[in-house]
Design a protein around this motif. Structure first.
Motif, PDB file in Angstrom:
ATOM      1  N   PRO A 154       0.838  -1.207   0.000  1.00  0.00           N
ATOM      2  CA  PRO A 154       0.000   0.000   0.000  1.00  0.00           C
ATOM      3  C   PRO A 154       0.878   1.264   0.000  1.00  0.00           C
ATOM      4  CG  PRO A 154      -0.709  -1.545   1.701  1.00  0.00           C
ATOM      5  CD  PRO A 154       0.590  -2.064   1.153  1.00  0.00           C
ATOM      6  N   PRO A 155       0.352   2.371  -0.512  1.00  0.00           N
ATOM      7  CA  PRO A 155       1.150   3.606  -0.638  1.00  0.00           C
ATOM      8  C   PRO A 155       1.822   4.081   0.648  1.00  0.00           C
ATOM      9  CG  PRO A 155      -0.902   3.831  -1.842  1.00  0.00           C
ATOM     10  CD  PRO A 155      -0.983   2.532  -1.086  1.00  0.00           C
ATOM     11  N   ASP A 156       1.118   4.004   1.799  1.00  0.00           N
ATOM     12  CA  ASP A 156       1.741   4.486   3.041  1.00  0.00           C
ATOM     13  C   ASP A 156       2.932   3.612   3.445  1.00  0.00           C
ATOM     14  OD1 ASP A 156       0.000   2.369   3.710  1.00  0.00           O
ATOM     15  OD2 ASP A 156      -0.354   3.167   5.730  1.00  0.00           O
ATOM     16  N   GLN A 157       2.842   2.307   3.167  1.00  0.00           N
ATOM     17  CA  GLN A 157       3.961   1.424   3.477  1.00  0.00           C
ATOM     18  C   GLN A 157       5.128   1.672   2.521  1.00  0.00           C
ATOM     19  OE1 GLN A 157       2.468  -2.612   3.640  1.00  0.00           O
ATOM     20  NE2 GLN A 157       1.562  -2.306   5.668  1.00  0.00           N
ATOM     21  N   GLN A 158       4.836   1.912   1.234  1.00  0.00           N
ATOM     22  CA  GLN A 158       5.892   2.269   0.291  1.00  0.00           C
ATOM     23  C   GLN A 158       6.594   3.545   0.741  1.00  0.00           C
ATOM     24  OE1 GLN A 158       4.721   2.421  -3.853  1.00  0.00           O
ATOM     25  NE2 GLN A 158       3.304   0.710  -3.581  1.00  0.00           N
ATOM     26  N   ARG A 159       5.809   4.509   1.175  1.00  0.00           N
ATOM     27  CA  ARG A 159       6.373   5.816   1.572  1.00  0.00           C
ATOM     28  C   ARG A 159       7.283   5.684   2.790  1.00  0.00           C
ATOM     29  NH1 ARG A 159       7.558  10.733   0.607  1.00  0.00           N
ATOM     30  NH2 ARG A 159       6.850  12.440   1.906  1.00  0.00           N
ATOM     31  N   VAL A 160       6.866   4.903   3.786  1.00  0.00           N
ATOM     32  CA  VAL A 160       7.696   4.770   4.990  1.00  0.00           C
ATOM     33  C   VAL A 160       9.023   4.094   4.660  1.00  0.00           C
ATOM     34  CG1 VAL A 160       6.804   2.571   5.915  1.00  0.00           C
ATOM     35  CG2 VAL A 160       7.622   4.331   7.486  1.00  0.00           C
ATOM     36  N   VAL A 161       9.007   3.102   3.770  1.00  0.00           N
ATOM     37  CA  VAL A 161      10.247   2.436   3.357  1.00  0.00           C
ATOM     38  C   VAL A 161      11.119   3.420   2.576  1.00  0.00           C
ATOM     39  CG1 VAL A 161      11.202   0.629   1.859  1.00  0.00           C
ATOM     40  CG2 VAL A 161       9.312   0.103   3.418  1.00  0.00           C
ATOM     41  N   GLN A 162      10.499   4.163   1.660  1.00  0.00           N
ATOM     42  CA  GLN A 162      11.237   5.147   0.857  1.00  0.00           C
ATOM     43  C   GLN A 162      11.947   6.160   1.760  1.00  0.00           C
ATOM     44  OE1 GLN A 162      11.582   5.630  -2.555  1.00  0.00           O
ATOM     45  NE2 GLN A 162      12.768   7.454  -2.205  1.00  0.00           N
ATOM     46  N   LEU A 163      11.220   6.751   2.682  1.00  0.00           N
ATOM     47  CA  LEU A 163      11.797   7.787   3.534  1.00  0.00           C
ATOM     48  C   LEU A 163      12.850   7.221   4.485  1.00  0.00           C
ATOM     49  CD1 LEU A 163       8.535   9.771   4.379  1.00  0.00           C
ATOM     50  CD2 LEU A 163      10.427  10.558   2.934  1.00  0.00           C
ATOM     51  N   ARG A 164      12.549   6.089   5.093  1.00  0.00           N
ATOM     52  CA  ARG A 164      13.457   5.550   6.118  1.00  0.00           C
ATOM     53  C   ARG A 164      14.714   4.921   5.526  1.00  0.00           C
ATOM     54  NH1 ARG A 164      16.234   5.878  10.223  1.00  0.00           N
ATOM     55  NH2 ARG A 164      16.369   4.111  11.618  1.00  0.00           N
ATOM     56  N   PHE A 165      14.566   4.119   4.467  1.00  0.00           N
ATOM     57  CA  PHE A 165      15.709   3.370   3.963  1.00  0.00           C
ATOM     58  C   PHE A 165      16.352   3.982   2.723  1.00  0.00           C
ATOM     59  CE2 PHE A 165      13.268  -0.011   6.229  1.00  0.00           C
ATOM     60  CZ  PHE A 165      14.157  -0.170   7.270  1.00  0.00           C
ATOM     61  N   TYR A 166      15.551   4.461   1.786  1.00  0.00           N
ATOM     62  CA  TYR A 166      16.125   5.014   0.559  1.00  0.00           C
ATOM     63  C   TYR A 166      16.667   6.423   0.780  1.00  0.00           C
ATOM     64  CZ  TYR A 166      14.371   1.141  -2.236  1.00  0.00           C
ATOM     65  OH  TYR A 166      14.149  -0.103  -2.771  1.00  0.00           O
ATOM     66  N   GLU A 167      15.942   7.211   1.598  1.00  0.00           N
ATOM     67  CA  GLU A 167      16.391   8.582   1.867  1.00  0.00           C
ATOM     68  C   GLU A 167      17.133   8.696   3.191  1.00  0.00           C
ATOM     69  OE1 GLU A 167      13.251  11.446   1.254  1.00  0.00           O
ATOM     70  OE2 GLU A 167      12.557  10.410  -0.551  1.00  0.00           O
ATOM     71  N   ASP A 168      17.226   7.600   3.944  1.00  0.00           N
ATOM     72  CA  ASP A 168      17.978   7.514   5.198  1.00  0.00           C
ATOM     73  C   ASP A 168      17.560   8.593   6.204  1.00  0.00           C
ATOM     74  OD1 ASP A 168      19.803   6.238   6.838  1.00  0.00           O
ATOM     75  OD2 ASP A 168      21.447   7.571   6.256  1.00  0.00           O
ATOM     76  N   ARG A 169      16.271   8.790   6.343  1.00  0.00           N
ATOM     77  CA  ARG A 169      15.762   9.796   7.279  1.00  0.00           C
ATOM     78  C   ARG A 169      15.526   9.171   8.651  1.00  0.00           C
ATOM     79  NH1 ARG A 169      13.233  14.514   4.605  1.00  0.00           N
ATOM     80  NH2 ARG A 169      13.625  14.271   2.385  1.00  0.00           N
ATOM     81  N   SER A 170      15.596  10.000   9.674  1.00  0.00           N
ATOM     82  CA  SER A 170      15.343   9.537  11.037  1.00  0.00           C
ATOM     83  C   SER A 170      13.850   9.263  11.206  1.00  0.00           C
ATOM     84  CB  SER A 170      15.775  10.610  12.042  1.00  0.00           C
ATOM     85  OG  SER A 170      14.911  11.737  11.940  1.00  0.00           O
ATOM     86  N   PHE A 171      13.500   8.512  12.260  1.00  0.00           N
ATOM     87  CA  PHE A 171      12.087   8.245  12.523  1.00  0.00           C
ATOM     88  C   PHE A 171      11.329   9.540  12.771  1.00  0.00           C
ATOM     89  CE2 PHE A 171      13.519   3.869  13.539  1.00  0.00           C
ATOM     90  CZ  PHE A 171      12.620   3.183  12.751  1.00  0.00           C
ATOM     91  N   LEU A 172      11.959  10.467  13.459  1.00  0.00           N
ATOM     92  CA  LEU A 172      11.319  11.755  13.746  1.00  0.00           C
ATOM     93  C   LEU A 172      11.016  12.507  12.447  1.00  0.00           C
ATOM     94  CD1 LEU A 172      10.391  13.507  16.097  1.00  0.00           C
ATOM     95  CD2 LEU A 172      12.650  14.549  16.126  1.00  0.00           C
ATOM     96  N   ASP A 173      11.972  12.499  11.537  1.00  0.00           N
ATOM     97  CA  ASP A 173      11.787  13.172  10.248  1.00  0.00           C
ATOM     98  C   ASP A 173      10.718  12.483   9.409  1.00  0.00           C
ATOM     99  OD1 ASP A 173      12.253  15.103   8.293  1.00  0.00           O
ATOM    100  OD2 ASP A 173      13.915  14.003   7.397  1.00  0.00           O
ATOM    101  N   VAL A 174      10.724  11.145   9.420  1.00  0.00           N
ATOM    102  CA  VAL A 174       9.705  10.389   8.677  1.00  0.00           C
ATOM    103  C   VAL A 174       8.328  10.710   9.242  1.00  0.00           C
ATOM    104  CG1 VAL A 174       8.836   8.085   8.094  1.00  0.00           C
ATOM    105  CG2 VAL A 174      11.300   8.545   8.032  1.00  0.00           C
ATOM    106  N   ALA A 175       8.234  10.772  10.560  1.00  0.00           N
ATOM    107  CA  ALA A 175       6.956  11.080  11.206  1.00  0.00           C
ATOM    108  C   ALA A 175       6.455  12.460  10.773  1.00  0.00           C
ATOM    109  CB  ALA A 175       7.110  11.017  12.726  1.00  0.00           C
TER     110      ALA A 175
END
Length: 189
Positions: free
Chosen positions: A135-156
């Protein structure tokens, strides 16, 4: 999943240029993307893509069905072209003492490197196919956290959720991915 050529089209392409053109249309974007990763410039990626399809056109009559997708054969051809390109000197000598030979070790190392590139690319392609099914929200969380290497706070902040909600979403996403990968391994194994 990315589409693959039908065996009938591959067989036809062995003696029909129009069928080979259809293969080109189907795979050129994928081959160019692979070449771009293994090139230092857009021009080099374009040259390697052209070399790949030129080599494929000349070799397709010898291409044997081995249970692998046609894209694997094309990517191996691209990897070999990239390895050969990487071995070339960046400057042309004005004179030479005679022919230079790298020996069998150089060719074997290049072939091993090419094979490694293809395997890495196929794994990345396989993972992207699994991610695209989420689903799109799951794709987005993976993209931000792993592909863009963002912190959990930033992803939130990016997703408009709490940090705890993002961690929970990522945990569910990874659990889903693991289950799908396990199911595929059991089905194919």
């Amino acid at each position: 999943m990315r589409s693959e050529a039908e065996p009938a089209l591959i067989a036809q392409a062995r003696h029909d240029r129009a069928a080979f053109a259809a293969l080109y249309d189907l795979y050129v974007t994928r081959v160019y993307a692979f070449c771009a990763v293994h090139s230092t410039s857009r021009e080099d990626a374009e040259d390697l893509t052209a070399q790949t399809f030129e080599r494929a056109l000349h070799a397709i009559s010898h291409c044997e069905e081995r249970g692998q997708p046609f894209s694997a054969w094309l990517l191996r051809t691209a990897a070999n072209a990239a390895a050969n390109h990487a071995r070339r000197p960046t400057t042309v000598p004005l004179h030479s003492e005679g022919p230079s030979h790298r020996g069998d070790n150089g060719a074997a190392a290049a072939a091993k490197q090419a094979e490694s590139w293809v395997e890495e690319w196929e794994r990345a392609d396989w993972i992207e196919d699994h991610l695209a099914a989420l689903p799109p929200d799951q794709q987005r969380v993976v993209q931000l956290r792993f592909y863009e290497d963002r912190s959990f706070l930033d992803v939130a902040a990016q997703m408009g959720r709490s940090e705890g909600a993002v961690k929970q979403l990522l945990r569910r996403t990874l659990t889903t991915l693991r289950a799908r990968i396990h199911e595929e391994a059991v089905r194919d194994g």
